[in-house]
Scaffold this motif. Structure first.
Motif, PDB file in Angstrom:
ATOM      1  N   VAL A  85       0.985  -1.179   0.007  1.00 38.62           N
ATOM      2  CA  VAL A  85      -0.018   0.068  -0.049  1.00 38.62           C
ATOM      3  C   VAL A  85       0.912   1.148   0.117  1.00 38.62           C
ATOM      4  CG1 VAL A  85      -1.956   1.101   1.276  1.00 38.62           C
ATOM      5  CG2 VAL A  85      -1.817  -1.136   1.207  1.00 38.62           C
ATOM      6  N   GLU A  86       1.919   1.263   0.721  1.00 32.31           N
ATOM      7  CA  GLU A  86       2.800   2.275   0.890  1.00 32.31           C
ATOM      8  C   GLU A  86       3.319   2.787  -0.534  1.00 32.31           C
ATOM      9  OE1 GLU A  86       6.438   3.890   3.444  1.00 32.31           O
ATOM     10  OE2 GLU A  86       6.417   1.956   2.911  1.00 32.31           O
ATOM     11  N   ALA A  87       3.779   1.644  -1.322  1.00 35.09           N
ATOM     12  CA  ALA A  87       4.312   1.906  -2.638  1.00 35.09           C
ATOM     13  C   ALA A  87       3.497   2.415  -3.551  1.00 35.09           C
ATOM     14  CB  ALA A  87       4.679   0.805  -3.180  1.00 35.09           C
ATOM     15  N   GLN A  88       2.148   2.188  -3.466  1.00 33.69           N
ATOM     16  CA  GLN A  88       1.015   2.818  -4.321  1.00 33.69           C
ATOM     17  C   GLN A  88       0.795   4.287  -3.760  1.00 33.69           C
ATOM     18  OE1 GLN A  88      -2.493   0.380  -4.973  1.00 33.69           O
ATOM     19  NE2 GLN A  88      -1.433  -1.136  -3.683  1.00 33.69           N
ATOM     20  N   ILE A  89       0.847   4.527  -2.505  1.00 38.33           N
ATOM     21  CA  ILE A  89       0.758   5.845  -1.838  1.00 38.33           C
ATOM     22  C   ILE A  89       1.752   6.698  -2.467  1.00 38.33           C
ATOM     23  CG2 ILE A  89       0.779   7.267   0.223  1.00 38.33           C
ATOM     24  CD1 ILE A  89      -0.536   4.998   1.615  1.00 38.33           C
ATOM     25  N   ASP A  90       3.054   6.366  -2.337  1.00 36.88           N
ATOM     26  CA  ASP A  90       4.188   7.178  -2.880  1.00 36.88           C
ATOM     27  C   ASP A  90       4.029   7.530  -4.412  1.00 36.88           C
ATOM     28  OD1 ASP A  90       5.453   7.122  -0.289  1.00 36.88           O
ATOM     29  OD2 ASP A  90       6.723   5.612  -0.830  1.00 36.88           O
ATOM     30  N   LYS A  91       3.551   6.524  -4.985  1.00 32.69           N
ATOM     31  CA  LYS A  91       3.349   6.928  -6.501  1.00 32.69           C
ATOM     32  C   LYS A  91       2.284   8.039  -6.877  1.00 32.69           C
ATOM     33  CE  LYS A  91       2.660   4.755 -10.852  1.00 32.69           C
ATOM     34  NZ  LYS A  91       3.947   5.271 -11.524  1.00 32.69           N
ATOM     35  N   MET A  92       1.079   7.913  -5.928  1.00 33.73           N
ATOM     36  CA  MET A  92      -0.081   8.815  -5.780  1.00 33.73           C
ATOM     37  C   MET A  92       0.568  10.259  -5.544  1.00 33.73           C
ATOM     38  SD  MET A  92      -2.631   6.591  -4.172  1.00 33.73           S
ATOM     39  CE  MET A  92      -3.947   7.782  -3.798  1.00 33.73           C
ATOM     40  N   MET A  93       1.365  10.260  -4.419  1.00 32.41           N
ATOM     41  CA  MET A  93       2.121  11.586  -4.096  1.00 32.41           C
ATOM     42  C   MET A  93       2.834  12.419  -5.138  1.00 32.41           C
ATOM     43  SD  MET A  93       2.972  10.555  -0.050  1.00 32.41           S
ATOM     44  CE  MET A  93       3.756  11.930   0.214  1.00 32.41           C
ATOM     45  N   GLU A  94       3.335  11.573  -5.985  1.00 30.53           N
ATOM     46  CA  GLU A  94       4.142  12.389  -7.130  1.00 30.53           C
ATOM     47  C   GLU A  94       3.145  13.181  -8.148  1.00 30.53           C
ATOM     48  OE1 GLU A  94       5.809   9.131  -9.417  1.00 30.53           O
ATOM     49  OE2 GLU A  94       7.240   8.617  -7.641  1.00 30.53           O
ATOM     50  N   ASN A  95       2.049  12.895  -8.075  1.00 28.32           N
ATOM     51  CA  ASN A  95       0.809  13.757  -8.751  1.00 28.32           C
ATOM     52  C   ASN A  95       0.185  14.549  -8.049  1.00 28.32           C
ATOM     53  OD1 ASN A  95       1.582  12.229 -11.124  1.00 28.32           O
ATOM     54  ND2 ASN A  95       0.425  10.511 -10.243  1.00 28.32           N
ATOM     55  N   CYS A  96       0.434  14.807  -6.874  1.00 28.14           N
ATOM     56  CA  CYS A  96      -0.388  15.769  -5.768  1.00 28.14           C
ATOM     57  C   CYS A  96       0.558  17.060  -5.847  1.00 28.14           C
ATOM     58  CB  CYS A  96      -0.348  15.174  -4.410  1.00 28.14           C
ATOM     59  SG  CYS A  96      -1.473  13.652  -4.531  1.00 28.14           S
ATOM     60  N   ASN A  97      -0.430  18.142  -6.426  1.00 28.10           N
ATOM     61  CA  ASN A  97       0.275  19.506  -6.192  1.00 28.10           C
ATOM     62  C   ASN A  97      -0.895  20.449  -5.785  1.00 28.10           C
ATOM     63  OD1 ASN A  97       2.944  19.204  -7.460  1.00 28.10           O
ATOM     64  ND2 ASN A  97       1.668  18.487  -9.361  1.00 28.10           N
ATOM     65  N   GLY A  98      -0.789  21.813  -4.987  1.00 32.80           N
ATOM     66  CA  GLY A  98      -1.705  22.473  -4.664  1.00 32.80           C
ATOM     67  C   GLY A  98      -2.181  22.077  -3.407  1.00 32.80           C
ATOM     68  N   ALA A  99      -3.060  23.229  -2.951  1.00 32.83           N
ATOM     69  CA  ALA A  99      -3.876  22.981  -1.880  1.00 32.83           C
ATOM     70  C   ALA A  99      -5.008  23.961  -1.742  1.00 32.83           C
ATOM     71  CB  ALA A  99      -3.243  23.342  -0.455  1.00 32.83           C
ATOM     72  N   SER A 100      -6.137  23.831  -0.961  1.00 30.09           N
ATOM     73  CA  SER A 100      -7.373  24.496  -0.953  1.00 30.09           C
ATOM     74  C   SER A 100      -7.093  25.966  -0.541  1.00 30.09           C
ATOM     75  CB  SER A 100      -8.199  23.660  -0.372  1.00 30.09           C
ATOM     76  OG  SER A 100      -7.722  23.950   1.163  1.00 30.09           O
TER      77      SER A 100
END
Length: 297
Positions: free
Chosen positions: A233-248
């Motif tokens: 699960v951690e490996a998938q999360i790390d990959k997802m985090m690469e595409n996370c930019n910005g905030a509310s």
């Protein structure tokens, strides 16, 4: 008495509970809601529907970690001062808004939580989670609240927190240990509390449906992240985090922070769900609406 009951009795030994209770309440859900999810951006006002829908489902065995005091204080100040905002030192402004917003925040939850339940405000700072004695005190307080028919509502004590001192204290702690809880973000606060009480589910409510592989394309919602082990699960999360930019909002860390802080609760067996605050909490947990769920199967 079972081993679980013995452990739970010890968890709040400094707080009175009914010794005749056959079953002690444990924590099913920790819920965190962000400031922007509590606000109607289009008219710069409190979203009363969000408050009423969320609060109506809270009960003993649930913990709410709520942001919003500073933003609600800002809105209330503007309403009472001709639409003007405070000007000057940003830290002082934040303190003033938080002090004005905290009682309103609690009043809103008290209005909509079922009258048969008590409501208890738990104001925390980073120091409460970096000292073993204080950690045990918070844990005791939360367990006893659940078993005294009360719903704990946790929020960071911005009204009295000195930002400069906080940063100095955190720097000093980081010189001594790598495991420092900062509580700068309520996503972190909620994750830490979920670990403290061994919550079954941690729900992070926000102003979007969940985590997207492409934030500009709403069809790319990642609805489920799972694996047989934490490492998968951690490996998938790390990959997802690469595409996370910005905030509310300025100062927030957005989706990346939610995913990062989700790791430790997941490692301890807690299921983490990220979902839109407009949905009923029960529908989010039961999978009746779109969401992102992270879990070890």
């Amino acid at each position: 008495m079972t081993e679980q009951k013995k452990k739970l009795h010890g968890s709040f030994s400094n707080f009175p509970v009914n010794p005749d209770d056959e079953e002690l309440i444990t924590f099913d859900v920790v819920v965190k809601i962000g400031s922007m999810a509590l606000i109607r951006k289009e008219d710069n006002d409190i979203d009363y529907n969000i408050f009423s829908r969320l609060a109506a489902e809270l009960k003993p065995g649930y913990i709410l970690v709520s942001s919003g005091a500073t933003e609600i204080g800002r809105i209330d100040y503007m309403k009472r001062n001709g639409g003007r905002e405070l000007k000057g030192n940003l830290a002082a402004i934040k303190t003033a808004y938080a002090a004005q917003g905290q009682p309103i925040l609690m009043e809103m939850y008290r209005q909509f939580i079922k009258p048969k339940y008590s409501v208890r405000q738990v104001l925390v700072e980073h120091s409460h989670f970096n000292d073993e004695r204080k950690v045990n005190h918070i844990r005791n307080l939360l367990f006893s609240a659940a078993n005294q028919n009360a719903v704990p509502i946790v929020n960071y004590n911005d009204a009295v927190s000195d930002t400069e001192n906080m940063h100095l204290e955190l720097l000093d702690l980081k010189r001594k240990t790598d495991n420092v809880v900062e509580c700068v973000d309520n996503d972190e606060t909620a994750a830490v509390i979920a670990q403290l009480v061994n919550a079954k589910v941690l729900v992070l409510l926000t102003s979007v449906e969940g985590i997207y592989s492409d934030a500009s394309d709403k069809s790319t919602l990642i609805e489920k992240v799972s694996g047989a082990t934490y490492e998968e699960v951690e490996a998938q999360i790390d990959k997802m985090m690469e595409n996370c930019n910005g905030a509310s909002r300025q100062g927030a860390n957005g989706a990346r922070a939610k995913l990062q802080f989700a790791k430790e609760p997941l490692k301890n067996g807690t299921t983490v769900i990220i979902a839109h605050a407009r949905h009923k909490l029960s529908d989010i947990i039961d999978g009746k609406v779109k969401r992102t769920i992270l879990q070890i199967q």
